[in-house]
Design a protein around this motif. Structure first.
Motif, PDB file in Angstrom:
ATOM      1  N   LEU A 434      -6.898  11.942  12.992  1.00 20.95           N
ATOM      2  CA  LEU A 434      -6.006  11.893  11.837  1.00 20.95           C
ATOM      3  C   LEU A 434      -5.320  10.534  11.795  1.00 20.95           C
ATOM      4  CD1 LEU A 434      -4.385  15.448  12.115  1.00 20.95           C
ATOM      5  CD2 LEU A 434      -6.447  14.762  10.861  1.00 20.95           C
ATOM      6  N   ILE A 435      -5.493   9.810  10.697  1.00 20.51           N
ATOM      7  CA  ILE A 435      -4.960   8.451  10.568  1.00 20.51           C
ATOM      8  C   ILE A 435      -3.698   8.487   9.714  1.00 20.51           C
ATOM      9  CG2 ILE A 435      -5.411   6.119   9.715  1.00 20.51           C
ATOM     10  CD1 ILE A 435      -8.382   6.605  10.274  1.00 20.51           C
ATOM     11  N   TYR A 436      -2.590   8.111  10.348  1.00 19.61           N
ATOM     12  CA  TYR A 436      -1.292   8.097   9.671  1.00 19.61           C
ATOM     13  C   TYR A 436      -0.459   6.973  10.285  1.00 19.61           C
ATOM     14  CZ  TYR A 436       3.304   9.515   7.997  1.00 19.61           C
ATOM     15  OH  TYR A 436       4.540   9.516   7.414  1.00 19.61           O
ATOM     16  N   PRO A 437       0.232   6.166   9.466  1.00 15.50           N
ATOM     17  CA  PRO A 437       0.911   4.972   9.988  1.00 15.50           C
ATOM     18  C   PRO A 437       1.997   5.273  11.020  1.00 15.50           C
ATOM     19  CG  PRO A 437       0.645   4.806   7.620  1.00 15.50           C
ATOM     20  CD  PRO A 437       0.276   6.209   7.996  1.00 15.50           C
ATOM     21  N   HIS A 473      -3.835   8.703  14.803  1.00 12.31           N
ATOM     22  CA  HIS A 473      -4.369   7.365  15.025  1.00 12.31           C
ATOM     23  C   HIS A 473      -3.645   6.396  14.092  1.00 12.31           C
ATOM     24  CE1 HIS A 473      -7.414   9.950  16.728  1.00 12.31           C
ATOM     25  NE2 HIS A 473      -8.018   8.911  17.268  1.00 12.31           N
ATOM     26  N   LYS A 474      -3.586   5.146  14.505  1.00 10.50           N
ATOM     27  CA  LYS A 474      -2.870   4.133  13.737  1.00 10.50           C
ATOM     28  C   LYS A 474      -3.611   3.785  12.451  1.00 10.50           C
ATOM     29  CE  LYS A 474      -1.386   1.829  18.009  1.00 10.50           C
ATOM     30  NZ  LYS A 474      -1.389   0.555  18.746  1.00 10.50           N
ATOM     31  N   TRP A 475      -2.857   3.278  11.490  1.00  8.78           N
ATOM     32  CA  TRP A 475      -3.468   2.648  10.325  1.00  8.78           C
ATOM     33  C   TRP A 475      -3.873   1.228  10.719  1.00  8.78           C
ATOM     34  CZ3 TRP A 475      -5.760   3.123   5.855  1.00  8.78           C
ATOM     35  CH2 TRP A 475      -5.891   2.003   5.031  1.00  8.78           C
ATOM     36  N   SER A 476      -5.133   0.906  10.547  1.00  7.46           N
ATOM     37  CA  SER A 476      -5.628  -0.433  10.855  1.00  7.46           C
ATOM     38  C   SER A 476      -6.733  -0.776   9.877  1.00  7.46           C
ATOM     39  CB  SER A 476      -6.157  -0.508  12.287  1.00  7.46           C
ATOM     40  OG  SER A 476      -6.673  -1.797  12.562  1.00  7.46           O
ATOM     41  N   THR A 479     -10.422  -5.613   9.297  1.00  5.03           N
ATOM     42  CA  THR A 479     -11.696  -6.134   8.808  1.00  5.03           C
ATOM     43  C   THR A 479     -11.668  -6.371   7.307  1.00  5.03           C
ATOM     44  OG1 THR A 479     -12.558  -3.880   8.627  1.00  5.03           O
ATOM     45  CG2 THR A 479     -13.030  -5.074  10.658  1.00  5.03           C
ATOM     46  N   SER A 480     -10.780  -5.674   6.611  1.00  3.70           N
ATOM     47  CA  SER A 480     -10.635  -5.913   5.166  1.00  3.70           C
ATOM     48  C   SER A 480      -9.387  -6.729   4.847  1.00  3.70           C
ATOM     49  CB  SER A 480     -10.572  -4.579   4.415  1.00  3.70           C
ATOM     50  OG  SER A 480      -9.420  -3.842   4.788  1.00  3.70           O
ATOM     51  N   GLY A 481      -8.698  -7.214   5.882  1.00  2.52           N
ATOM     52  CA  GLY A 481      -7.509  -8.039   5.674  1.00  2.52           C
ATOM     53  C   GLY A 481      -6.329  -7.280   5.119  1.00  2.52           C
ATOM     54  N   ARG A 482      -6.305  -5.936   5.309  1.00  4.47           N
ATOM     55  CA  ARG A 482      -5.306  -5.106   4.653  1.00  4.47           C
ATOM     56  C   ARG A 482      -4.497  -4.247   5.623  1.00  4.47           C
ATOM     57  NH1 ARG A 482      -6.658  -3.805  -1.048  1.00  4.47           N
ATOM     58  NH2 ARG A 482      -7.769  -5.627  -1.778  1.00  4.47           N
ATOM     59  N   SER A 483      -4.432  -4.627   6.867  1.00  2.00           N
ATOM     60  CA  SER A 483      -3.665  -3.824   7.824  1.00  2.00           C
ATOM     61  C   SER A 483      -2.207  -3.702   7.436  1.00  2.00           C
ATOM     62  CB  SER A 483      -3.774  -4.429   9.236  1.00  2.00           C
ATOM     63  OG  SER A 483      -4.988  -4.053   9.839  1.00  2.00           O
ATOM     64  N   HIS A 484      -1.688  -4.697   6.719  1.00  2.00           N
ATOM     65  CA  HIS A 484      -0.266  -4.715   6.399  1.00  2.00           C
ATOM     66  C   HIS A 484       0.028  -4.246   4.976  1.00  2.00           C
ATOM     67  CE1 HIS A 484       0.576  -6.585  10.238  1.00  2.00           C
ATOM     68  NE2 HIS A 484      -0.477  -7.333  10.025  1.00  2.00           N
ATOM     69  N   PRO A 570     -12.529   1.877   3.827  1.00  2.00           N
ATOM     70  CA  PRO A 570     -11.433   0.911   3.617  1.00  2.00           C
ATOM     71  C   PRO A 570     -10.491   0.723   4.800  1.00  2.00           C
ATOM     72  CG  PRO A 570     -10.912   2.970   2.539  1.00  2.00           C
ATOM     73  CD  PRO A 570     -12.294   3.141   3.120  1.00  2.00           C
ATOM     74  N   TYR A 571     -10.900   1.104   6.004  1.00  2.00           N
ATOM     75  CA  TYR A 571     -10.089   0.855   7.190  1.00  2.00           C
ATOM     76  C   TYR A 571     -11.022   0.750   8.389  1.00  2.00           C
ATOM     77  CZ  TYR A 571     -10.462   5.955   6.772  1.00  2.00           C
ATOM     78  OH  TYR A 571     -10.932   7.230   6.571  1.00  2.00           O
TER      79      TYR A 571
END
Length: 605
Positions: A434-437, A473-476, A479-484, A570-571
């Motif tokens: 589960l991906i959540y910031p 799991h972290k949001w990362s 590779t798409s330049g969008r971690s932030h 997209p991540y």
């Protein structure tokens, strides 16, 4: 009762005692904030996030003491009054009233307890992967001038896009869309349009249309009630071309969370299903998902009713979804769709509509609809029974006392469904990621702490399901330049153990909640859904792939020689599990120990 944590001292104040939130339960609130400046109805957490952008609390002890003192006084005045959980995810005692319980003293526990220390990652119970941390991304303002027409015809068979992000390198906005791109005259000569959404700023929305289209008929489909409905009507009143259609929400705590555009052109019809609210913040520095249909031509006059259907039955499913609103206004749009040729569609429609469904009706909506599609249109791959499932979302509802109550029982059974020849059983050895910031994801984001306004996971919900956080799991998205760029997108998929292949991919408005996906009642004979949701499901068979899977595109915006049928997730994969010091973002507690990217703290009061 106050608590100490590594993020500072916090209390359950009046803002914490308000409605529990899932993004589809960003419950509309009309309370005013002195520095919010918002002109549209929205959730309490969104208002607070906007307030903190306009009136930030700078990172220093003096600012902290000044702001927290009123909250402490407010808490004291609330002692013994009790509080009410009124979320679309909270199970009500009855359909007609919210679940009100006596106020209890909050256990004095550290926030670190919200993620069990050294807890093994869960596959509804098994240790799983470890990935090294990633470095920070450098921000740059994107360049303008991308030819959106070339974008639509540039070898993207999935027609899946992410939104442009302000403040990153321009190359990472290649292949991305803004709402102004979608509404551009390049896509067609607009005759009329319909916008389905949750949170809507009418004035801002009108300005996204090109000047020549701003007076074209516009229908806004919403779920607002009472004061917030009046606010929306006041917004729309100056625009003679705007009509409003209220979605019926007869089950308590439901929301109209669907995000769709129907665009009728002189040249044909286009359908857009996406994840963004119709407000400026959602199209600025967030990661959102968009599926943009082909331009559907009008059928010849007198064509039979079954003409223009796709191999995915998208046309009839979309018409059935609109008819579920039981609205004469939307019947008009159903008739328009009937007049067009949607045969080029390669995705399956997956929606939720409020109601209680039995028998074959159970498979029309929600996670049972996903289960049915996977059973009927997927082909089992050797050893696929143990492939991991991934859920990625921007908010979380109440899952129950443990994973067996919903997540790893009925919901997982739908996520792991295979072809009709395979028996659908929730395997205990299927990894669930589960991906959540995390708090640091939000703190280090382009927006800083206010980005957490679109991640409305509340402390009240979190305290009741500490077990869930071991799946996180972290949001990362390096590779798409969008971690932030914090995610407001919601996606679900099933991947191979090496994360190089996916057997299906879903982009949807539905967060991780029973309200959105449905929950079984009456010994499993009835599925109850509270909210409207909509998404599209990508299956390899609809794209002519006999192997039964998509390859994962290694770089979403790369010009490499990857196959055109490689799917642009997209991540980053594999997902990176929370470390021992990582905490899920919880919106209604302060974060005061470290500044965000703008040098500010988060004080939700």
């Amino acid at each position: 009762m106050s608590q100490e944590s590594e993020h500072g001292k916090w209390t359950v104040s009046s803002s914490d005692e308000s409605t529990e939130e899932n993004d589809n339960a960003e419950k509309p609130s009309t309370s005013s904030l002195s520095c919010s400046g918002l002109r549209y109805p929205c959730s309490e957490v969104r208002k607070i996030a906007h307030k903190r952008k306009v009136c930030p609390v700078e990172f220093n002890d003096k600012s902290f003491s000044t702001v927290i003192s009123p909250a402490k006084k407010q808490r004291t005045s609330q002692e013994g009054l009790g509080w009410c959980l009124s979320s679309s995810d909270e199970e009500p005692e009855s359909d007609s009233q919210s679940k009100c319980v006596p106020k209890e003293a909050v256990k004095e526990e550290k926030l670190q307890d919200f993620v069990p220390e050294k807890q093994p990652l869960q596959r509804c119970g098994v240790n799983e992967l470890s990935v090294s941390p990633k470095s920070e991304e450098h921000y740059m303002v994107p360049s303008e001038g991308q030819d959106t027409w070339d974008l639509l015809n540039g070898g993207n068979p999935f027609r899946f896009f992410v939104t442009k992000v302000n403040g990153i390198k321009s190359k990472y906005n290649s292949g991305a869309l803004h709402i102004k791109d979608i509404l551009s005259p390049l896509f067609g000569t607009l005759v009329s349009s319909a916008q389905f959404n949750y949170c809507i700023d009418v004035e801002w929305l009108i300005k996204q249309y090109p000047l020549e289209f701003r007076k074209k008929p516009l229908l806004i489909v919403h779920g607002e009630k009472r004061e917030s409905k009046a606010e929306l009507h006041a917004q729309a009143n100056p625009y003679e071309n705007v009509r409003l259609c209220q979605a019926k929400l007869d089950i308590a705590f439901g929301t109209h969370h669907t995000k769709m555009m129907l665009l009728l052109y002189e040249e044909g019809l286009r359908v857009v299903i996406h994840t963004s609210n119709l407000i400026e913040d959602d199209w600025d520095q967030k990661t959102q998902g968009i599926w943009l249909s082909p331009l559907y031509p009008r059928l010849p006059h007198g064509t039979s009713g079954s003409a223009g259907e796709s191999i995915t039955n998208f046309k009839s499913d979309l018409i059935n979804y609109l008819m579920a609103y039981n609205s004469p206004t939307l019947k008009e749009w159903a008739d328009i769709i009937q007049e067009h040729d949607l045969s080029e569609t390669r995705v399956y429609l997956l929606g939720s509509t409020p109601g209680r469904y039995q028998g074959n009706q159970k498979e029309k909506w929600g996670h049972f609809r996903l289960r049915k599609l996977l059973r009927e249109y997927t082909s089992p791959i050797p050893a696929q029974e143990s492939w991991p499932v991934i859920g990625q979302f921007s908010s979380i509802g109440s899952m129950g006392a443990d994973q067996s109550k919903w997540l790893c029982s009925e919901f997982q059974e739908s996520l792991v469904a295979l072809g009709s020849s395979m028996k659908t059983v929730a395997k205990p050895d299927v990894p669930v990621h589960l991906i959540y910031p995390t708090v640091d994801n939000v703190r280090q984001s382009l927006e800083g702490y206010p980005a957490g306004g679109s991640l409305p996971y509340s402390v009240q919900t979190a305290q009741k399901q500490l077990w869930l956080h071991s799946y996180f799991h972290k949001w990362s998205a390096e590779t798409s330049g969008r971690s932030h760029a914090m995610p407001h997108i919601k996606t679900y998929m099933r991947t191979s153990p090496d994360f190089q292949k996916i057997s299906w991919f879903l982009v949807t408005s539905a967060n991780l909640s029973k309200a959105a996906w449905g929950a079984l009642e009456k010994n499993g004979t009835q599925l109850m859904i509270r909210s409207y949701e909509l998404g599209v499901l990508f299956l390899p068979s609809a794209f002519g792939l006999d192997a039964g899977y998509f390859h994962v595109k290694k770089k979403m915006f790369s010009g490499s020689n990857e196959p055109v049928t490689a799917f642009p997730v997209p991540y980053d994969l594999p997902p990176e599990p929370y470390g021992s010091k990582d905490r899920p973002w919880i919106w209604n507690i302060p974060y005061t120990r470290a500044p965000d990217t703008h040098g500010n703290m988060w004080v939700p009061s």
